[in-house]
Design an enzyme around this catalytic site. Sequence first.
Site, short mmCIF file in Angstrom:
data_model
loop_
_atom_site.label_atom_id
_atom_site.label_comp_id
_atom_site.label_asym_id
_atom_site.label_seq_id
_atom_site.Cartn_x
_atom_site.Cartn_y
_atom_site.Cartn_z
N GLY A 66 0.81 -1.21 0.00
CA GLY A 66 0.00 0.00 0.00
C GLY A 66 0.84 1.26 0.00
O GLY A 66 0.54 2.24 -0.70
N THR A 67 1.91 1.26 0.77
CA THR A 67 2.75 2.45 0.88
C THR A 67 3.34 2.82 -0.47
O THR A 67 3.29 3.98 -0.90
CB THR A 67 3.89 2.21 1.90
OG1 THR A 67 3.29 1.91 3.17
CG2 THR A 67 4.79 3.42 2.03
N ASN A 146 -8.29 4.07 8.26
CA ASN A 146 -7.74 2.92 8.97
C ASN A 146 -7.84 3.02 10.48
O ASN A 146 -7.77 2.03 11.17
CB ASN A 146 -6.28 2.70 8.56
CG ASN A 146 -5.46 3.96 8.63
OD1 ASN A 146 -5.76 4.95 7.99
ND2 ASN A 146 -4.43 3.93 9.45
N GLN A 174 -8.00 -0.34 3.27
CA GLN A 174 -8.85 -0.89 4.33
C GLN A 174 -10.18 -1.45 3.82
O GLN A 174 -10.91 -2.07 4.58
CB GLN A 174 -9.13 0.17 5.40
CG GLN A 174 -7.93 0.51 6.26
CD GLN A 174 -7.50 -0.63 7.18
OE1 GLN A 174 -8.30 -1.46 7.57
NE2 GLN A 174 -6.22 -0.67 7.52
N SER A 194 -3.43 -3.24 -0.73
CA SER A 194 -2.34 -3.96 -0.06
C SER A 194 -2.81 -5.35 0.32
O SER A 194 -3.87 -5.52 0.93
CB SER A 194 -1.92 -3.20 1.20
OG SER A 194 -1.01 -3.98 1.94
N ALA A 195 -2.02 -6.37 -0.03
CA ALA A 195 -2.45 -7.77 0.19
C ALA A 195 -2.56 -8.12 1.67
O ALA A 195 -3.48 -8.85 2.06
CB ALA A 195 -1.46 -8.72 -0.50
N HIS A 196 -1.64 -7.63 2.50
CA HIS A 196 -1.62 -8.15 3.87
C HIS A 196 -2.78 -7.64 4.74
O HIS A 196 -2.97 -8.10 5.87
CB HIS A 196 -0.26 -7.90 4.55
CG HIS A 196 -0.01 -6.52 5.06
ND1 HIS A 196 -0.24 -6.19 6.37
CD2 HIS A 196 0.45 -5.40 4.45
CE1 HIS A 196 0.10 -4.91 6.54
NE2 HIS A 196 0.50 -4.41 5.39
N THR A 232 12.58 -7.13 -10.10
CA THR A 232 12.06 -8.48 -10.34
C THR A 232 10.82 -8.72 -9.50
O THR A 232 10.80 -8.41 -8.31
CB THR A 232 13.16 -9.53 -10.03
OG1 THR A 232 14.28 -9.25 -10.87
CG2 THR A 232 12.66 -10.95 -10.29
N CYS A 320 1.19 2.12 12.69
CA CYS A 320 2.35 2.88 12.25
C CYS A 320 2.66 4.07 13.15
O CYS A 320 3.79 4.50 13.24
CB CYS A 320 2.11 3.40 10.83
SG CYS A 320 1.14 2.27 9.84
C1 PLP Z 1 -1.78 -0.42 6.06
C2 PLP Z 1 -2.17 0.76 5.26
C3 PLP Z 1 -1.29 1.30 4.30
C4 PLP Z 1 0.10 0.76 4.09
O1 PLP Z 1 0.09 -0.47 3.39
P1 PLP Z 1 1.39 -1.39 3.46
O2 PLP Z 1 1.09 -2.49 2.49
O3 PLP Z 1 1.53 -1.86 4.87
O4 PLP Z 1 2.54 -0.56 2.99
C5 PLP Z 1 -1.72 2.38 3.56
N1 PLP Z 1 -2.94 2.91 3.75
C6 PLP Z 1 -3.80 2.42 4.65
C7 PLP Z 1 -5.15 3.05 4.80
C8 PLP Z 1 -3.44 1.34 5.44
O5 PLP Z 1 -4.30 0.87 6.35
#
Ligand code: PLP
Length: 382
Positions: A66-67, A146, A174, A194-196, A232, A320
């Site tokens: 996401g970042t 978030n 989110q 973001s996958a996680h 890669t 964070c």
């Molecule tokens: C967690 C989060 C991110 C960052 O994503 P990462 O994959 O951890 O870099 C960005 N925006 C929001 C709203 C998030 O909750």
Amino acid sequence: MDHAATTPLHPAVTEAMLPFLRERFGNPSSVYAEGREVRKAVEEARGKVARAIGAGPDEVFFTSGGTEADNLALLGVARALRGRGDHVITTAVEHHAVLEPCHYLEKEGYRVTYLPVDGTGMVDPEEVRKAITPATILVSVMHANNEVGTVQPLEEISSLCREAGVYLHSDAVQTVGALEVDVDHLGVDLLSVSAHKLYGPKGIGCLYVRRGVEIEAVLRGGGQERGMRSGTENVAGIAGFGVAMELAAAEWRERSSHVRPLRDRLVEGILGGIPHVRLNGHPSLRLPNNANFLFDYIEGEAICLRLDFLGIAASTGSACSSERGEASHVLLALGIPPEEAHGSLRLTLGRDNTMEDVDYLLENIPKVIEDLRAMSPLYPGP
Ligand SMILES: *Cc1c(COP(=O)(O)O)cnc(C)c1O
């Protein structure tokens, strides 16, 4: 109870990743069989990710999460459109992954407007309209927050942007897997995922870029991802992300109806069972799994530590910002005074939580709060 920070891998995701961590180690750019076969897996995953958000595969660019997607959207569009304008609009409640690139753009000579939100964390589309000038090149408004879970009126904001001919980016990290996320229904030109945060692996995500949108690469090198993101490919991550997105699109309604009653019970139990506590964020237009409370006379950090002793994972605001010791910029933007903002506790539920989990928390938290308040010289008693 901290699924907004990260989520465990869905078992189907782990299964999809394992072959690429074991035998299928090829580089997707290689011409021989091992490479070609891995390229095929990457493109299959791209198709799944695209379908999940109503996009075309050529509009999906894999990033490290996401970042990076947020950075690419902000910096990439701003630089590509430098000749046309120098003004970016965002909100005061964005994730740091949007705010920091905005601060950086200001250092590079761009102008950034940080729109205020109301007491529930909501942006007024009228404020967006008023902020747009002929120099505006990009508006970035997150889909849902978030920390407090407030869902923004993106459709309205997108019509304003369309009328003005300004690109709209949204951080949807989110919301994918929690709400419907369709790039056409939302009317966005760029979208970060973001996958996680959706039962996929860490270190992978994507930026959706609508066909025709002008954007420049930030990472330059070997030209992977059609030149938009060199490096890669994280093949195992991409394979897992594909499956996680397929499941998110298929299951978001189910997941929401699983967590909503748990969350509602949590909110009722805490507001009804503990004095001097409020719910932060919007009462109804919020993520179905999010509850964010403000406890008077105590520090959220202390509550989290005590909950950790009980085996409950919770956070104060965003994972964070919790190391910085500063009051959350989101709560401050909601108009909460800094000394009160330290008393926040965020509980975010997921597919693995049960009503028993909620009851366990509700049984234990009154004593945690009481004990902590008993140590505060300011506490007047219940
Ligand atoms: C967690 C989060 C991110 C960052 O994503 P990462 O994959 O951890 O870099 C960005 N925006 C929001 C709203 C998030 O909750």
